[in-house]
Design an enzyme around this catalytic site. Structure first.
Site, short mmCIF file in Angstrom:
data_model
loop_
_atom_site.label_atom_id
_atom_site.label_comp_id
_atom_site.label_asym_id
_atom_site.label_seq_id
_atom_site.Cartn_x
_atom_site.Cartn_y
_atom_site.Cartn_z
N HIS A 78 40.10 34.14 40.53
CA HIS A 78 40.49 34.33 39.12
C HIS A 78 41.63 35.34 38.96
O HIS A 78 41.71 36.36 39.64
CB HIS A 78 39.28 34.80 38.31
CG HIS A 78 38.70 36.10 38.78
ND1 HIS A 78 39.17 37.33 38.36
CD2 HIS A 78 37.70 36.38 39.65
CE1 HIS A 78 38.47 38.30 38.92
NE2 HIS A 78 37.57 37.75 39.71
N ASP A 79 42.55 34.97 38.06
CA ASP A 79 43.64 35.84 37.62
C ASP A 79 44.69 36.12 38.70
O ASP A 79 45.58 36.94 38.50
CB ASP A 79 43.11 37.18 37.08
CG ASP A 79 42.08 36.99 35.99
OD1 ASP A 79 42.44 36.45 34.93
OD2 ASP A 79 40.90 37.35 36.19
N GLY A 133 40.32 38.26 43.33
CA GLY A 133 40.79 38.30 41.95
C GLY A 133 41.95 39.26 41.74
O GLY A 133 42.05 40.30 42.40
#
Length: 271
Positions: free
Chosen positions: A132-133, A150
């Protein structure tokens, strides 16, 4: 595949009869969806995207033209983050990427800006993971079973070796190469060579620079800059500040600019 789903599918797309296309999905001209694949309601596939058999594309995911997704890849699932509470976040993948078998890529989180991004012309080999991200540049190669945690930021033309892991919040500068079976816990300057079980900054990615056609003068300047960063007086950041005024090379300036930006993880420094 319902009639509602068909409204978002270009008539020039090819959909296998066993594929599941959820209502709302948008599929561009010339795209091809293979047997037993699943395309979620919020997915947008660009022109000529290929999803081979058993691919799963879900979440609020957009994939650029001519990207190919191989069997058993799972793209756009929710983050592996216990703080994630179901908020609407997304995944954006560029054009002409090759996403091989069993690759996983997750959408973003509110705490990380809400979007995971992957650039153009990337290769993700079997079993690699983008969390994520993460923000991944163009022409990046992730070798088999490597993983980005992340919030990582990866510059253009980076290679991450097989079975390597990159700690959350780490930045990897453009043109760097990470050797196989390496754990990267701190930021990596552009055009660096990192290797060893606990990643060590071991020099410059000279092979990559030469393949890119970088001039001899710039490579010489980079070598000198690396030696100053390695052996100069003062802290690592202080050495970089001195380089700022002692070079005419744009490549060296990129390293300096990278170091002088605030770092969440600190830097790998020359041993």
């Amino acid at each position: 595949m319902s009639g509602g789903a068909a409204e978002g599918i270009h008539p020039g797309a090819t959909i296998h009869a066993s594929a599941i296309i959820e209502p709302g999905a948008r599929i561009g001209a010339g795209a091809s969806i293979g047997p037993f694949s699943v395309i979620g309601a919020d997915v947008t596939l660009g022109e000529r995207v290929v999803v081979k058999s058993h691919g799963v594309i879900t979440g609020l995911t957009r994939i650029g033209a001519d990207t190919v997704i191989f069997p058993f890849a799972i793209i756009g699932e929710i983050p592996q983050d216990l703080k994630f509470a179901g908020e609407a976040t997304r995944l954006e993948i560029g054009a002409r990427c090759r996403i091989r078998e069993h690759v996983t890529m997750n959408t973003g989180t509110d705490g990380g800006g809400g979007v995971t991004r992957v650039g153009d012309d990337c290769l993700f080999m079997a079993g690699s993971h983008v969390a994520h991200d993460a923000q991944v540049g163009n022409r990046v190669i992730m070798v088999n079973n490597s993983a980005l945690a992340g919030h990582c930021v990866v510059g253009d033309d980076v290679i991450i070796g097989g079975l390597s892991g990159v700690h959350q919040w780490v930045r990897i500068g453009e043109g760097a190469i990470i050797g196989a079976v390496t754990m990267v816990t701190h930021d990596v300057i552009p055009h660096a060579l990192v290797q060893g079980p606990r990643g060590e900054l071991d020099g410059l990615n000279l092979v990559g620079l030469k393949r890119k056609g970088v001039s001899r003068a710039d490579i010489t300047a980079l070598r000198a800059a690396f030696q100053m960063l390695k052996q100069g007086e003062g802290a690592f950041v202080d050495r970089a500040r001195r380089l700022q005024h002692d070079t005419d090379s744009d490549y060296v300036r990129k390293i300096v600019d990278f170091i002088l930006v605030d770092s969440d993880r600190g830097f790998l420094t020359p041993s």
